[in-house]
Design a protein around this motif. Structure first.
Motif, PDB file in Angstrom:
ATOM      1  N   VAL A  17     -36.962  19.475  71.897  1.00 17.93           N
ATOM      2  CA  VAL A  17     -38.197  18.796  71.496  1.00 17.93           C
ATOM      3  C   VAL A  17     -39.178  18.735  72.661  1.00 17.93           C
ATOM      4  O   VAL A  17     -40.387  18.933  72.487  1.00 17.93           O
ATOM      5  CB  VAL A  17     -37.893  17.388  70.952  1.00 17.93           C
ATOM      6  N   ASP A  18     -38.660  18.480  73.851  1.00 21.58           N
ATOM      7  CA  ASP A  18     -39.519  18.453  75.041  1.00 21.58           C
ATOM      8  C   ASP A  18     -40.122  19.826  75.338  1.00 21.58           C
ATOM      9  O   ASP A  18     -41.142  19.915  76.019  1.00 21.58           O
ATOM     10  CB  ASP A  18     -38.718  17.974  76.261  1.00 21.58           C
ATOM     11  N   ASN A  19     -39.500  20.882  74.817  1.00 16.43           N
ATOM     12  CA  ASN A  19     -40.018  22.238  74.998  1.00 16.43           C
ATOM     13  C   ASN A  19     -40.766  22.728  73.759  1.00 16.43           C
ATOM     14  O   ASN A  19     -40.831  23.926  73.484  1.00 16.43           O
ATOM     15  CB  ASN A  19     -38.878  23.191  75.339  1.00 16.43           C
ATOM     16  N   ASN A  20     -41.314  21.759  73.012  1.00 13.82           N
ATOM     17  CA  ASN A  20     -42.219  22.034  71.879  1.00 13.82           C
ATOM     18  C   ASN A  20     -41.532  22.632  70.660  1.00 13.82           C
ATOM     19  O   ASN A  20     -42.174  23.271  69.831  1.00 13.82           O
ATOM     20  CB  ASN A  20     -43.368  22.959  72.315  1.00 13.82           C
ATOM     21  N   TYR A  21     -40.237  22.429  70.525  1.00 14.45           N
ATOM     22  CA  TYR A  21     -39.545  22.832  69.301  1.00 14.45           C
ATOM     23  C   TYR A  21     -39.560  21.658  68.315  1.00 14.45           C
ATOM     24  O   TYR A  21     -39.508  20.494  68.713  1.00 14.45           O
ATOM     25  CB  TYR A  21     -38.102  23.243  69.588  1.00 14.45           C
ATOM     26  N   THR A  22     -39.611  21.974  67.033  1.00 18.30           N
ATOM     27  CA  THR A  22     -39.604  20.964  65.983  1.00 18.30           C
ATOM     28  C   THR A  22     -38.298  21.050  65.215  1.00 18.30           C
ATOM     29  O   THR A  22     -37.867  22.140  64.818  1.00 18.30           O
ATOM     30  CB  THR A  22     -40.778  21.180  65.006  1.00 18.30           C
ATOM     31  N   ARG A  23     -37.684  19.901  64.993  1.00 13.51           N
ATOM     32  CA  ARG A  23     -36.426  19.885  64.251  1.00 13.51           C
ATOM     33  C   ARG A  23     -36.693  20.045  62.761  1.00 13.51           C
ATOM     34  O   ARG A  23     -37.653  19.510  62.220  1.00 13.51           O
ATOM     35  CB  ARG A  23     -35.674  18.574  64.506  1.00 13.51           C
ATOM     36  N   GLY A  24     -35.851  20.801  62.065  1.00 15.70           N
ATOM     37  CA  GLY A  24     -36.022  21.042  60.645  1.00 15.70           C
ATOM     38  C   GLY A  24     -35.994  19.767  59.835  1.00 15.70           C
ATOM     39  O   GLY A  24     -35.243  18.829  60.144  1.00 15.70           O
ATOM     40  N   SER A  25     -36.795  19.698  58.794  1.00 20.19           N
ATOM     41  CA  SER A  25     -36.871  18.500  57.965  1.00 20.19           C
ATOM     42  C   SER A  25     -35.651  18.348  57.064  1.00 20.19           C
ATOM     43  O   SER A  25     -35.276  17.235  56.701  1.00 20.19           O
ATOM     44  CB  SER A  25     -38.137  18.544  57.102  1.00 20.19           C
ATOM     45  N   VAL A  26     -35.023  19.456  56.697  1.00 12.19           N
ATOM     46  CA  VAL A  26     -33.834  19.417  55.843  1.00 12.19           C
ATOM     47  C   VAL A  26     -32.586  19.716  56.657  1.00 12.19           C
ATOM     48  O   VAL A  26     -31.618  18.962  56.635  1.00 12.19           O
ATOM     49  CB  VAL A  26     -33.971  20.421  54.687  1.00 12.19           C
ATOM     50  N   ASN A  27     -32.604  20.813  57.385  1.00  7.26           N
ATOM     51  CA  ASN A  27     -31.487  21.195  58.243  1.00  7.26           C
ATOM     52  C   ASN A  27     -31.749  20.654  59.646  1.00  7.26           C
ATOM     53  O   ASN A  27     -32.566  21.192  60.397  1.00  7.26           O
ATOM     54  CB  ASN A  27     -31.350  22.715  58.266  1.00  7.26           C
ATOM     55  N   LYS A  28     -31.044  19.601  60.012  1.00  4.80           N
ATOM     56  CA  LYS A  28     -31.295  18.931  61.286  1.00  4.80           C
ATOM     57  C   LYS A  28     -30.743  19.673  62.486  1.00  4.80           C
ATOM     58  O   LYS A  28     -30.961  19.254  63.626  1.00  4.80           O
ATOM     59  CB  LYS A  28     -30.707  17.507  61.241  1.00  4.80           C
ATOM     60  N   LEU A  59     -32.736  24.758  43.662  1.00  4.72           N
ATOM     61  CA  LEU A  59     -34.028  25.391  43.940  1.00  4.72           C
ATOM     62  C   LEU A  59     -34.968  24.446  44.680  1.00  4.72           C
ATOM     63  O   LEU A  59     -35.654  24.851  45.628  1.00  4.72           O
ATOM     64  CB  LEU A  59     -34.679  25.849  42.633  1.00  4.72           C
ATOM     65  N   ILE A  60     -35.023  23.181  44.250  1.00  5.10           N
ATOM     66  CA  ILE A  60     -35.897  22.202  44.909  1.00  5.10           C
ATOM     67  C   ILE A  60     -35.476  21.998  46.355  1.00  5.10           C
ATOM     68  O   ILE A  60     -36.315  21.921  47.270  1.00  5.10           O
ATOM     69  CB  ILE A  60     -35.871  20.868  44.144  1.00  5.10           C
ATOM     70  N   TRP A  61     -34.157  21.921  46.588  1.00  6.72           N
ATOM     71  CA  TRP A  61     -33.655  21.752  47.958  1.00  6.72           C
ATOM     72  C   TRP A  61     -34.016  22.964  48.817  1.00  6.72           C
ATOM     73  O   TRP A  61     -34.453  22.822  49.967  1.00  6.72           O
ATOM     74  CB  TRP A  61     -32.142  21.563  47.925  1.00  6.72           C
ATOM     75  N   MET A  62     -33.856  24.160  48.272  1.00  6.57           N
ATOM     76  CA  MET A  62     -34.163  25.373  49.023  1.00  6.57           C
ATOM     77  C   MET A  62     -35.666  25.494  49.277  1.00  6.57           C
ATOM     78  O   MET A  62     -36.091  25.975  50.328  1.00  6.57           O
ATOM     79  CB  MET A  62     -33.653  26.598  48.267  1.00  6.57           C
ATOM     80  N   LYS A  63     -36.465  25.053  48.313  1.00  8.04           N
ATOM     81  CA  LYS A  63     -37.917  25.080  48.488  1.00  8.04           C
ATOM     82  C   LYS A  63     -38.332  24.226  49.680  1.00  8.04           C
ATOM     83  O   LYS A  63     -39.181  24.616  50.489  1.00  8.04           O
ATOM     84  CB  LYS A  63     -38.597  24.578  47.221  1.00  8.04           C
ATOM     85  N   GLN A  64     -37.728  23.049  49.803  1.00 10.40           N
ATOM     86  CA  GLN A  64     -38.035  22.167  50.931  1.00 10.40           C
ATOM     87  C   GLN A  64     -37.551  22.771  52.249  1.00 10.40           C
ATOM     88  O   GLN A  64     -38.200  22.640  53.280  1.00 10.40           O
ATOM     89  CB  GLN A  64     -37.384  20.800  50.702  1.00 10.40           C
ATOM     90  N   MET A  65     -36.418  23.457  52.179  1.00 11.00           N
ATOM     91  CA  MET A  65     -35.832  23.996  53.401  1.00 11.00           C
ATOM     92  C   MET A  65     -36.650  25.148  53.976  1.00 11.00           C
ATOM     93  O   MET A  65     -36.878  25.210  55.193  1.00 11.00           O
ATOM     94  CB  MET A  65     -34.398  24.459  53.119  1.00 11.00           C
ATOM     95  N   ILE A  66     -37.120  26.065  53.117  1.00 13.27           N
ATOM     96  CA  ILE A  66     -37.810  27.235  53.655  1.00 13.27           C
ATOM     97  C   ILE A  66     -39.239  26.921  54.089  1.00 13.27           C
ATOM     98  O   ILE A  66     -39.885  27.768  54.705  1.00 13.27           O
ATOM     99  CB  ILE A  66     -37.808  28.403  52.644  1.00 13.27           C
ATOM    100  N   VAL A  67     -39.714  25.708  53.783  1.00 14.77           N
ATOM    101  CA  VAL A  67     -41.009  25.294  54.326  1.00 14.77           C
ATOM    102  C   VAL A  67     -40.950  25.280  55.853  1.00 14.77           C
ATOM    103  O   VAL A  67     -41.927  25.609  56.535  1.00 14.77           O
ATOM    104  CB  VAL A  67     -41.417  23.912  53.777  1.00 14.77           C
ATOM    105  N   ASP A  68     -39.782  24.910  56.402  1.00 14.83           N
ATOM    106  CA  ASP A  68     -39.619  24.885  57.859  1.00 14.83           C
ATOM    107  C   ASP A  68     -39.797  26.273  58.477  1.00 14.83           C
ATOM    108  O   ASP A  68     -40.157  26.398  59.639  1.00 14.83           O
ATOM    109  CB  ASP A  68     -38.238  24.342  58.229  1.00 14.83           C
TER     110      ASP A  68
END
Length: 400
Positions: free
Chosen positions: A59-70, A305-314
């Motif tokens: 995170v300190d190196n400007n990476y963002t953690r996934g909203s679904v896959n942590k 499908l809804i779960w995968m839709k949220q995941m690939i947004v990352d």
């Protein structure tokens, strides 16, 4: 990339005390204990402490953690994508710009002691071949060891993993077999399904009889292994020539279980023309009609499908209305029906869940012909011709 002694990098947030190790007891303070600042192997806190340490660094190196896959970390820079996937002390990383990969290696090596494996070719038993036009994932080495482990290398080959004429049941009058052997076979095959969705249904059916396996069940499991023996080099092909559209197929085998007459739900999901997810599961309740069995399977498909839709947004892919293909017109019509009548009272919760998704244009249920229903592979035994056709359709192949 592997982090050496990964758990020793984690700082503890709580007070943890350990006794002095044998052979290193302080002669002047033999009854004192150590207070730990960093984690040691064997502590319950060690995985969490390591993950928090690594997360903070990324995170300190400007990476963002996934909203679904942590455990997924993403960084974008001028339309360039950087991805790091964490699995305990192993890191799988990549970028759309190959020259920037070395930067990630340098940053990680400066902070942690690393051993760089190089291009991903083997991970958790999966063999990965990265070619010019796609990626081939298999478990050939694992499959061959599995067959050898159970002594079926020279057994007669089978064209399909399960017979279309045999219906497995509890077989109360059958002769019991060694539970340890049977469970070992099932456990080994379950891991193989990570790259072999074509045997998912067969293994799942045999898995239901682990508590009291009979000779008929053991024979069926051996048939699966005999099939694996001849197809050990098969795997899933992921083509680069595709698109980011997410679609799914759902199906159900009505009252297919001989013991309790419960149906089996099946589903497979594609990103473009590449299979990325699948399921095969016996339903929790008894369906009173084919339409109900199909509708329950569609509900599970919508959830996935809804779960995968949220995941690939990352990953930077935004989906519009998703399409779920179903071969039962009654189930499709129920999802579009604004009025709940007597035929849908017994599936009230699923009815409202799917109907709301359809009304909000999150998902559209489309009819697919029976011959084009790919999910048949996950719901019922098939003859050799149909089995091979569907296997090829979902990307199961052999790459020389």
């Amino acid at each position: 990339m592997d982090v050496k002694s990964a758990f020793l990098n984690g700082f503890l947030q709580e007070e943890v005390f350990v006794e002095q190790p044998k052979g290193f007891v302080d002669a002047h303070h033999p009854n004192h204990v150590y207070r730990l600042k960093k984690a040691l192997y064997g502590l319950k806190q060690e995985p969490r402490a390591w993950y928090e340490c690594l997360t903070q660094f990324l995170v300190d190196n400007n990476y963002t953690r996934g909203s679904v896959n942590k455990t997924l970390f993403i960084k974008t820079d001028n339309d360039e994508l950087y991805i790091a996937q964490i699995y305990v002390d192993d890191i799988v990383f990549g970028s759309t710009n190959n020259t920037k990969v070395q930067q990630f290696v340098d940053v990680m090596s400066h902070e942690f002691e690393m051993s760089l494996v190089g291009e991903l070719s083997y991970f958790l038993g999966l063999q990965i071949r990265q070619l010019d036009d796609g990626i081939f994932i298999s478990q050939a080495k694992y499959a061959k060891n599995l067959v050898k482990k159970f002594g079926l290398e020279k057994a007669k080959h089978c064209d399909t993993p399960m017979s279309t004429t045999l219906k497995l049941s509890k077989d109360a009058s059958g002769k019991s077999v060694d539970q340890t052997l049977y469970r070992g076979m099932i456990g080994s095959l379950l891991y193989l399904t990570e790259s072999r969705p074509d045997i998912s249904f067969s293994v799942g059916v045999c898995d239901r009889y682990q508590s009291d396996p009979k000779e008929s069940h053991l024979s069926s499991v051996k048939r699966v292994i005999r099939f694996v023996n001849e197809t050990s080099n098969y795997g899933i092909w992921y083509s680069f020539d595709t698109n980011p559209s997410l679609v799914g197929y759902s199906d159900a085998d009505w009252a297919g279980n001989c013991d309790d007459r419960k149906s089996t739900s099946g589903g497979c999901f594609f990103l473009g023309n590449n299979l990325v997810s699948w399921f095969c599961k016996k339903q929790n309740s008894i369906s009173l009609s084919t339409a109900e069995a199909e509708y329950i399977a569609a509900g599970r498909g919508c959830t996935q499908l809804i779960w995968m839709k949220q995941m690939i947004v990352d990953y930077g892919f935004n989906q519009g209305t998703l399409t779920l293909f179903c071969d039962n017109m009654s189930a499709i019509n129920i999802s579009k029906n604004p009025v709940q009548h007597s035929r849908t009272k017994h599936i009230d919760i699923r009815h409202h869940f799917i109907r709301k998704l359809v009304e909000n244009k999150c998902i559209v249920l489309e009819h697919v012909g029976t011959n084009d229903q790919l999910t048949d592979l996950f719901t019922k035994p098939l003859d050799a011709t149909r089995f091979k056709t569907l296997s090829r359709s979902i990307g199961i192949c052999l790459v020389e």
